[in-house]
Design a protein around this motif. Structure first.
Motif, short mmCIF file in Angstrom:
data_model
loop_
_atom_site.label_atom_id
_atom_site.label_comp_id
_atom_site.label_asym_id
_atom_site.label_seq_id
_atom_site.Cartn_x
_atom_site.Cartn_y
_atom_site.Cartn_z
N GLU A 22 0.83 -1.21 0.00
CA GLU A 22 0.00 0.00 0.00
C GLU A 22 0.86 1.25 0.00
O GLU A 22 0.60 2.20 -0.76
N GLU A 23 1.90 1.25 0.81
CA GLU A 23 2.80 2.40 0.85
C GLU A 23 3.51 2.58 -0.48
O GLU A 23 3.73 3.72 -0.94
N LEU A 24 3.86 1.49 -1.11
CA LEU A 24 4.52 1.56 -2.41
C LEU A 24 3.61 2.21 -3.45
O LEU A 24 4.02 3.12 -4.17
N VAL A 25 2.36 1.75 -3.53
CA VAL A 25 1.43 2.31 -4.50
C VAL A 25 1.20 3.79 -4.24
O VAL A 25 1.17 4.61 -5.16
N ARG A 26 1.06 4.15 -2.98
CA ARG A 26 0.79 5.55 -2.63
C ARG A 26 1.93 6.48 -3.05
O ARG A 26 1.69 7.65 -3.36
N ALA A 27 3.14 5.95 -3.11
CA ALA A 27 4.30 6.79 -3.42
C ALA A 27 4.71 6.74 -4.89
O ALA A 27 5.60 7.50 -5.31
N SER A 28 4.07 5.88 -5.70
CA SER A 28 4.58 5.60 -7.05
C SER A 28 3.77 6.27 -8.15
O SER A 28 2.53 6.33 -8.08
N LEU B 10 -5.22 2.26 -4.98
CA LEU B 10 -5.09 2.35 -6.43
C LEU B 10 -6.11 3.33 -7.00
O LEU B 10 -5.80 4.09 -7.93
N ALA B 11 -7.32 3.31 -6.48
CA ALA B 11 -8.36 4.24 -6.95
C ALA B 11 -8.01 5.68 -6.60
O ALA B 11 -8.30 6.61 -7.37
N GLU B 12 -7.37 5.89 -5.45
CA GLU B 12 -6.98 7.24 -5.04
C GLU B 12 -5.77 7.74 -5.82
O GLU B 12 -5.77 8.87 -6.33
N ARG B 13 -4.76 6.91 -5.93
CA ARG B 13 -3.47 7.34 -6.49
C ARG B 13 -3.47 7.33 -8.02
O ARG B 13 -2.82 8.15 -8.65
#
Length: 274
Positions: A54-60, A83-86
C-alpha cells in the motif's frame, strides 16, 4: 522525477531495476515483495525498500507488477482503495495476463500497459513487446517504452499478436541455446574443447545477428540492405563446406522442426491465457 514501484523482486524485476539504475537519470525506485527478495534487491542496487504494498502504490507514479500471474489477484485485492486514489500507471510483466483481465482486477479506468520482455533483459538485450489497455494514453505507452527500453529494444504490438511474440522472443532463447549447445557438441565431436566450441559458436551467433540488424537498419533508412536470405546466399559458396552443412541439416528436418516449435509455443501460450 518519476517514482517506479516494483511489486515483486525476482529476476525480471531485478533486471529492470538494474537498467533504471544504470541509466543514471536519477529515477526514484522502490520495491516490495512478500518475502526477502525486495530487501536483497534494494541492498544490491541502492534503491528503496517499501514497508508494504500500500505504501509503495501511494508513493509511485508507475507501479510495475512483476509477480507470477496467478498471484496478482491476491496482491491487488487489498490495494483497491489506494489504487483508486493514487491512479498510477500500471505496467505488468506477468506472462499470459491480458490487459482486459488485469483491468478487471483494478479499479475502473485504471491505466494499464502490458509488457512482455525476455530473459535477455538480464544483459539489457531484451526484445520487449508492449500493448495498452483501454484507458492508457499515448503518454502512458511512451512511459512504458522508456522504462522497458532500459533493458533492450521494444516493439508496440496488438495484443492478438502476443502469443506469436512470446514464441519468437520469449520462448526462442531456449531454442537458440539448444542450437548453441548442439553446434558446440559438433565441435566437441571434432576434437575441440567444450569451452572453445561454445566461444566460437556464440561469437558467430552474435556476429550473424548484428549483420542482420545492420542490414535491416539500412533498408529502414531507404538504403540498399540485404535480407536474411541474401546473407545466407552470400555465406554459401558453390560446392563448399557451408552448403554441405546446410543440406545435411535440412535433410534432418531442421527448418520444419523450428516452425513446429514456434507453433507449439503459440498454442501453449494461447491455452494458458484462455
Amino acid at each position: 522525477m518519476t517514482t517506479y514501484g516494483f511489486i515483486g523482486a525476482g529476476n525480471m524485476a531485478g533486471a529492470i531495476v538494474d537498467g533504471l539504475v544504470a541509466s543514471g537519470d536519477g529515477a526514484d525506485v522502490m520495491a516490495w515483495s512478500a518475502h526477502g527478495s525486495a530487501a536483497a534487491l534494494a541492498a544490491r542496487t541502492g534503491t528503496r525498500l517499501a514497508p508494504g504494498a500500500e505504501e509503495l502504490v501511494r508513493a509511485s507514479d508507475v507501479v510495475v507488477l512483476a509477480v507470477k500471474p496467478h498471484i496478482i489477484p491476491a496482491v491487488l485485492a487489498p490495494l483497491q482503495e489506494v489504487l483508486a486514489e493514487r491512479r498510477p500507471l500500471v505496467v505488468s510483466v506477468a506472462a499470459g495476463l491480458t490487459t482486459a483481465h488485469l483491468e478487471s482486477l483494478l479499479p475502473g479506468g485504471a491505466r494499464v500497459v502490458r509488457a512482455m520482455p525476455n530473459m535477455a533483459a538480464a544483459v539489457r538485450e531484451s526484445m520487449t513487446a508492449l500493448t495498452t489497455g483501454a484507458a492508457a494514453s499515448e503518454d502512458d505507452l511512451e512511459a512504458a517504452v522508456s522504462l522497458m527500453g532500459r533493458v533492450g529494444r521494444t516493439m508496440v504490438l496488438e495484443e492478438k499478436d502476443f502469443s506469436a511474440f512470446t514464441a519468437l522472443a520469449g520462448s526462442s532463447p531456449a531454442l537458440i541455446l539448444t542450437f548453441i549447445e548442439a553446434l558446440a557438441r559438433g565441435g566437441l565431436d571434432a576434437g575441440l574443447l567444450k569451452a572453445q566450441a561454445v566461444e566460437i559458436v556464440t561469437q558467430a551467433l552474435l556476429g550473424s545477428s548484428l549483420m542482420v540488424r545492420r542490414e535491416a537498419e539500412r533498408r529502414a533508412a531507404g538504403e540498399t540492405g540485404r535480407t536474411v536470405a541474401d546473407l545466407l546466399d552470400t555465406a554459401c559458396s558453390p560446392g563448399g563446406t557451408t552448403v554441405a552443412g546446410l543440406i545435411a541439416m535440412e535433410r534432418e528436418g531442421f527448418s520444419p522442426a523450428v516452425v513446429e516449435a514456434v507453433r507449439a509455443a503459440i498454442a501453449r501460450d494461447r491455452a494458458l491465457g484462455a
